[in-house]
Scaffold this active site. Structure first.
Site, PDB file in Angstrom:
ATOM      1  N   HIS A  95     -10.625  -5.895  -2.655  1.00  0.00           N
ATOM      2  CA  HIS A  95      -9.255  -5.891  -2.103  1.00  0.00           C
ATOM      3  C   HIS A  95      -9.342  -6.288  -0.662  1.00  0.00           C
ATOM      4  O   HIS A  95     -10.048  -6.116   0.069  1.00  0.00           O
ATOM      5  CB  HIS A  95      -8.204  -4.960  -2.419  1.00  0.00           C
ATOM      6  CG  HIS A  95      -8.641  -4.063  -1.896  1.00  0.00           C
ATOM      7  ND1 HIS A  95      -9.615  -3.019  -2.750  1.00  0.00           N
ATOM      8  CD2 HIS A  95      -8.416  -2.996  -0.826  1.00  0.00           C
ATOM      9  CE1 HIS A  95      -9.906  -2.057  -2.134  1.00  0.00           C
ATOM     10  NE2 HIS A  95      -9.080  -1.809  -0.907  1.00  0.00           N
ATOM     11  N   PHE A  96      -7.972  -7.033   0.180  1.00  0.00           N
ATOM     12  CA  PHE A  96      -7.973  -7.132   1.406  1.00  0.00           C
ATOM     13  C   PHE A  96      -6.785  -6.326   1.756  1.00  0.00           C
ATOM     14  O   PHE A  96      -5.766  -6.258   1.227  1.00  0.00           O
ATOM     15  CB  PHE A  96      -7.799  -8.589   1.802  1.00  0.00           C
ATOM     16  CG  PHE A  96      -9.076  -9.545   1.730  1.00  0.00           C
ATOM     17  CD1 PHE A  96      -9.680 -10.066   0.749  1.00  0.00           C
ATOM     18  CD2 PHE A  96      -9.535  -9.675   2.976  1.00  0.00           C
ATOM     19  CE1 PHE A  96     -10.678 -10.588   0.657  1.00  0.00           C
ATOM     20  CE2 PHE A  96     -11.084 -10.400   3.023  1.00  0.00           C
ATOM     21  CZ  PHE A  96     -11.388 -10.949   1.750  1.00  0.00           C
ATOM     22  N   ASP A 139       0.821  -1.056   0.016  1.00  0.00           N
ATOM     23  CA  ASP A 139       0.175   0.028  -0.195  1.00  0.00           C
ATOM     24  C   ASP A 139       0.892   1.125  -0.042  1.00  0.00           C
ATOM     25  O   ASP A 139       1.974   1.552   0.809  1.00  0.00           O
ATOM     26  CB  ASP A 139      -1.040   0.048   1.281  1.00  0.00           C
ATOM     27  CG  ASP A 139      -1.867   0.893   1.050  1.00  0.00           C
ATOM     28  OD1 ASP A 139      -1.671   2.301   0.832  1.00  0.00           O
ATOM     29  OD2 ASP A 139      -3.168   0.548   1.285  1.00  0.00           O
ATOM     30  N   ILE A 140       0.540   2.168  -0.840  1.00  0.00           N
ATOM     31  CA  ILE A 140       1.460   3.399  -0.944  1.00  0.00           C
ATOM     32  C   ILE A 140       1.252   4.408   0.180  1.00  0.00           C
ATOM     33  O   ILE A 140       2.032   5.280   0.344  1.00  0.00           O
ATOM     34  CB  ILE A 140       1.769   4.008  -2.181  1.00  0.00           C
ATOM     35  CG1 ILE A 140       0.128   4.449  -2.940  1.00  0.00           C
ATOM     36  CG2 ILE A 140       2.444   3.439  -3.434  1.00  0.00           C
ATOM     37  CD1 ILE A 140       0.276   5.461  -4.209  1.00  0.00           C
TER      38      ILE A 140
HETATM   39  P1  AMP Z   1      -9.851   1.029   0.083  1.00  0.00           P
HETATM   40  O1  AMP Z   1      -9.968   2.465   0.745  1.00  0.00           O
HETATM   41  O2  AMP Z   1     -10.014  -0.182   1.009  1.00  0.00           O
HETATM   42  O3  AMP Z   1     -10.557   0.865  -1.014  1.00  0.00           O
HETATM   43  O4  AMP Z   1      -8.335   0.860   0.038  1.00  0.00           O
HETATM   44  C1  AMP Z   1      -7.617   1.314  -1.117  1.00  0.00           C
HETATM   45  C2  AMP Z   1      -5.929   1.368  -0.718  1.00  0.00           C
HETATM   46  O5  AMP Z   1      -5.249   1.655  -1.552  1.00  0.00           O
HETATM   47  C3  AMP Z   1      -5.857   2.459   0.675  1.00  0.00           C
HETATM   48  O6  AMP Z   1      -5.220   2.181   1.397  1.00  0.00           O
HETATM   49  C4  AMP Z   1      -4.659   3.392  -0.399  1.00  0.00           C
HETATM   50  O7  AMP Z   1      -3.598   3.878   0.429  1.00  0.00           O
HETATM   51  C5  AMP Z   1      -4.061   2.595  -1.415  1.00  0.00           C
HETATM   52  N1  AMP Z   1      -3.524   3.055  -2.518  1.00  0.00           N
HETATM   53  C6  AMP Z   1      -4.210   4.060  -3.433  1.00  0.00           C
HETATM   54  N2  AMP Z   1      -3.488   4.070  -4.427  1.00  0.00           N
HETATM   55  C7  AMP Z   1      -2.698   2.984  -4.556  1.00  0.00           C
HETATM   56  C8  AMP Z   1      -1.495   2.665  -5.540  1.00  0.00           C
HETATM   57  N3  AMP Z   1      -1.270   3.451  -6.665  1.00  0.00           N
HETATM   58  N4  AMP Z   1      -0.724   1.833  -5.039  1.00  0.00           N
HETATM   59  C9  AMP Z   1      -0.781   0.960  -3.939  1.00  0.00           C
HETATM   60  N5  AMP Z   1      -1.753   1.561  -2.931  1.00  0.00           N
HETATM   61  C10 AMP Z   1      -2.591   2.220  -3.290  1.00  0.00           C
END
Ligand code: AMP
Length: 144
Positions: free
Chosen positions: A107-108, A37-38
């Site tokens: 996603h998890f 996660d970024i």
């Molecule tokens: P959710 O809010 O459960 O849909 O989680 C989405 C997650 O994706 C969040 O924890 C963000 O920090 C993460 N995220 C957003 N953009 C990216 C990316 N480009 N690469 C990796 N993680 C991301």
């Protein structure tokens, strides 16, 4: 009832799966892709997504695809536990904007928890350094 969202093939995770956006990969198999996660809520915060399912939430994923996804989550959680030695591991999965979901490709989250270190807020703050994430991902991958 949770508001359903139509699957958008241009969501961020679909782009990552197609190779149209970068990610810091931990591992992949036929069913799943795991990456960092970024905006990590803790050191080692990882995401596991299904590769084939065009599902936004727990409600619309095919049971066989969910089965492959959860097996992937267990595999990566075990590797995180071994590699990073947290004091606990949270597995989180959001469904719907109201629950906090921001990306509509199911996603998890795997969030290691360390005693005395508060878990940071969800999906916020500054993005992590890619070099740091790459080092953590390599440690997790080595423990698979
Ligand atoms: P959710 O809010 O459960 O849909 O989680 C989405 C997650 O994706 C969040 O924890 C963000 O920090 C993460 N995220 C957003 N953009 C990216 C990316 N480009 N690469 C990796 N993680 C991301």
């Amino acid at each position: 009832m949770t508001k359903r969202i139509k699957y958008d093939p241009d969501n961020i995770f679909a782009k990552i799966l197609r190779g149209d956006m970068p990610c810091v990969k931990i591992c992949e198999d036929d069913d799943i892709l795991a990456f960092m996660d970024i905006f990590p809520q803790s050191k080692g915060h990882s995401l596991v997504i299904p590769k084939r399912a065009k599902a936004t939430m727990i409600f619309d994923i095919d049971p066989d695809e969910l089965s492959g996804l959860t097996l992937g989550v267990q595999k990566v959680a075990k590797a995180i536990d071994k590699a990073l030695e947290p004091d606990g591991v949270r597995i989180v999965q959001f469904n719907g904007s109201e629950s906090g979901q921001t990306i509509f490709h199911i996603h998890f989250h795997i969030i290691p928890v360390y005693a005395g270190a508060p878990v940071r807020p969800h999906a916020g703050g500054a993005p992590a350094d890619t070099a740091v994430l790459t080092e953590i991902a390599a440690k997790i991958a080595a423990a698979l």
